[in-house]
Design a protein around this motif. Structure first.
Motif, PDB file in Angstrom:
ATOM      1  N   SER A  23      -5.226   9.453   0.146  1.00  0.00           N
ATOM      2  CA  SER A  23      -5.672   8.203  -0.468  1.00  0.00           C
ATOM      3  C   SER A  23      -4.648   7.080  -0.220  1.00  0.00           C
ATOM      4  O   SER A  23      -3.472   7.319   0.033  1.00  0.00           O
ATOM      5  CB  SER A  23      -5.866   8.395  -1.979  1.00  0.00           C
ATOM      6  OG  SER A  23      -4.656   8.794  -2.576  1.00  0.00           O
ATOM      7  N   VAL A  24      -5.150   5.846  -0.262  1.00  0.00           N
ATOM      8  CA  VAL A  24      -4.300   4.659  -0.124  1.00  0.00           C
ATOM      9  C   VAL A  24      -4.382   3.888  -1.443  1.00  0.00           C
ATOM     10  O   VAL A  24      -5.473   3.536  -1.913  1.00  0.00           O
ATOM     11  CB  VAL A  24      -4.761   3.763   1.041  1.00  0.00           C
ATOM     12  CG1 VAL A  24      -3.890   2.513   1.116  1.00  0.00           C
ATOM     13  CG2 VAL A  24      -4.726   4.524   2.355  1.00  0.00           C
TER      14      VAL A  24
ATOM     15  N   VAL B  79       0.561   5.250   0.764  1.00  0.00           N
ATOM     16  CA  VAL B  79      -0.284   6.325   1.276  1.00  0.00           C
ATOM     17  C   VAL B  79       0.166   7.628   0.637  1.00  0.00           C
ATOM     18  O   VAL B  79       1.327   8.049   0.812  1.00  0.00           O
ATOM     19  CB  VAL B  79      -0.196   6.417   2.810  1.00  0.00           C
ATOM     20  CG1 VAL B  79      -1.078   7.550   3.315  1.00  0.00           C
ATOM     21  CG2 VAL B  79      -0.594   5.087   3.447  1.00  0.00           C
TER      22      VAL B  79
ATOM     23  N   ASN C  24       0.838  -1.199   0.000  1.00  0.00           N
ATOM     24  CA  ASN C  24       0.000   0.000   0.000  1.00  0.00           C
ATOM     25  C   ASN C  24       0.868   1.243   0.000  1.00  0.00           C
ATOM     26  O   ASN C  24       1.868   1.312   0.737  1.00  0.00           O
ATOM     27  CB  ASN C  24      -0.908   0.024   1.232  1.00  0.00           C
ATOM     28  CG  ASN C  24      -1.900  -1.111   1.223  1.00  0.00           C
ATOM     29  OD1 ASN C  24      -2.365  -1.522   0.177  1.00  0.00           O
ATOM     30  ND2 ASN C  24      -2.212  -1.633   2.399  1.00  0.00           N
TER      31      ASN C  24
END
Length: 373
Positions: free
Chosen positions: A292-293, A288, A286
């Protein structure tokens, strides 16, 4: 200094005499006990290679005693990304080395003794060597509960592993080496032998985890020098030779011609990482970014330590396809290595469009790619 302390203790034992290099190459038969004056893992592994390649072991046996400053040593057919925490090794300046023998991964420091038993291939016998070590420990401290297992480990108190084994069998010669945990830093040991890398698939030989314990936890009055001398004495008794230890400097070309080339080879990226059996990486991470991710999927095939195939699946429109494609193209054929990828990313950044938002996204992606290595 470790060597000075060792010499001081030895001079107090009338049965053990240490002298530098005398008789190392002049005798062609009988048994020989040698000890390295170096604590460098590459130099000591090079001595093993040199003895295996250059000494006639048909009518003689050799015991090599050595200790290393902090290092992680992997087996000949192992994958370092699966076996240890490479980022932590770099942070702590702990060396990584690859043996020419098989077996699993071990942590070395000056609280760890290393023993290498050299023989002809016909006389190679791991169990007898380990029984010798146990007999020496029992002679020194009869109350120690130590025994050899069918897996060629030495256990303390029927549960804790204090010694592991690896070996190399050549055409006519062979060696068996084992460790002996005396007073190693168990916190560092457990930390560096824990891989944080995800999604690796490989046919490399995996290590078998075990509970470990230091001998000094059982008996704090012991020292590494006492254990070395006890093992040397038992070896001398069983092989009917005098209790004499020859000290050698693993950098001395007059005693070990060609040794420094062997040492240099063991330090190369091509040997330590490039000899890793082919493996694949299939993982997600992921990122960041602002509020938003983003999910990113990465698939890579790595052969000889170099990225052979690379695919990066990014959300649409997050980076221009041409920019992402350029990264994939540049990674393909490069070393699976954070330093090389960092240099490559910095080079590509200079040819990226001069857009602050784009470059920020680019840096974030590259930082995460480097974390995979």
């Amino acid at each position: 200094m470790v060597l000075q302390a060792s010499l001081k203790n030895c001079l107090q034992l009338s049965c053990i005499l240490r002298t530098p290099k005398v008789g190392f190459r002049s005798t062609t038969s009988g048994s020989l006990i040698i000890q390295s004056t170096s604590d460098d893992v590459y130099q000591n592994l090079a001595v093993e290679d040199w003895i295996h390649d250059h000494m006639n072991l048909e009518n003689r046996q050799v015991l090599f005693l050595w200790r290393n400053s902090p290092a992680v040593v992997i087996g000949r057919h192992q994958n370092p990304w699966q076996e240890c925490n490479l980022r932590l090794l770099r942070q702590k300046n702990i060396k990584l080395a690859r043996r020419r023998s098989g077996g699993g991964t071990v942590y070395h420091d000056l609280g760890n003794i290393n023993l290498t038993f050299f023989t002809s291939k016909k006389k190679y016998e791991r169990m007898e060597n380990l029984k010798l070590v146990v007999k020496a420990l029992k002679a020194l401290r009869p109350q120690l509960d130590v025994h050899v297992t069918d897996r060629y480990d030495i256990l303390l108190d029927r549960h804790y592993k204090i010694s592991g084994t690896a070996a190399k069998l050549g055409r006519t010669t062979a060696y068996h080496h084992c460790t002996l945990l005396c007073n190693a830093d168990k916190f560092v040991l457990s930390s560096v032998l824990k891989s944080p890398y995800k999604g690796i698939k490989s046919n490399a030989t995996p290590s078998v985890p075990a509970s470990v314990k230091n001998l000094f936890e059982e008996d704090p009055s012991l020292t590494c020098e006492m254990l070395l001398d006890a093992i040397a004495e038992e070896y001398a008794t069983q092989h009917q030779t005098d209790h004499h230890i020859t000290l050698i400097n693993p950098a001395d070309e007059t005693v070990l011609p060609g040794i420094n080339n062997k040492t240099k080879e063991l330090q190369t990226w091509e040997w330590v990482y490039g000899k890793t059996p082919k493996f694949s990486v299939s993982t997600c991470f992921n990122m960041v970014y602002k509020d938003s991710v983003l999910d990113v999927k990465v698939d890579m095939d790595v052969k000889h330590g170099r990225i052979e195939v690379c695919n990066i699946d990014l959300p649409e429109q997050w980076l221009p396809p041409a920019v992402c494609s350029e990264l994939v193209k540049s990674l393909t054929g490069s070393k699976f290595c954070p330093n090389e990828t960092t240099t490559l990313a910095a080079t590509l950044l200079r040819v990226c469009p001069q857009d602050a938002e784009l470059q920020s996204r680019w840096n974030l992606l590259c930082e995460n790619m480097i974390m995979l290595m």
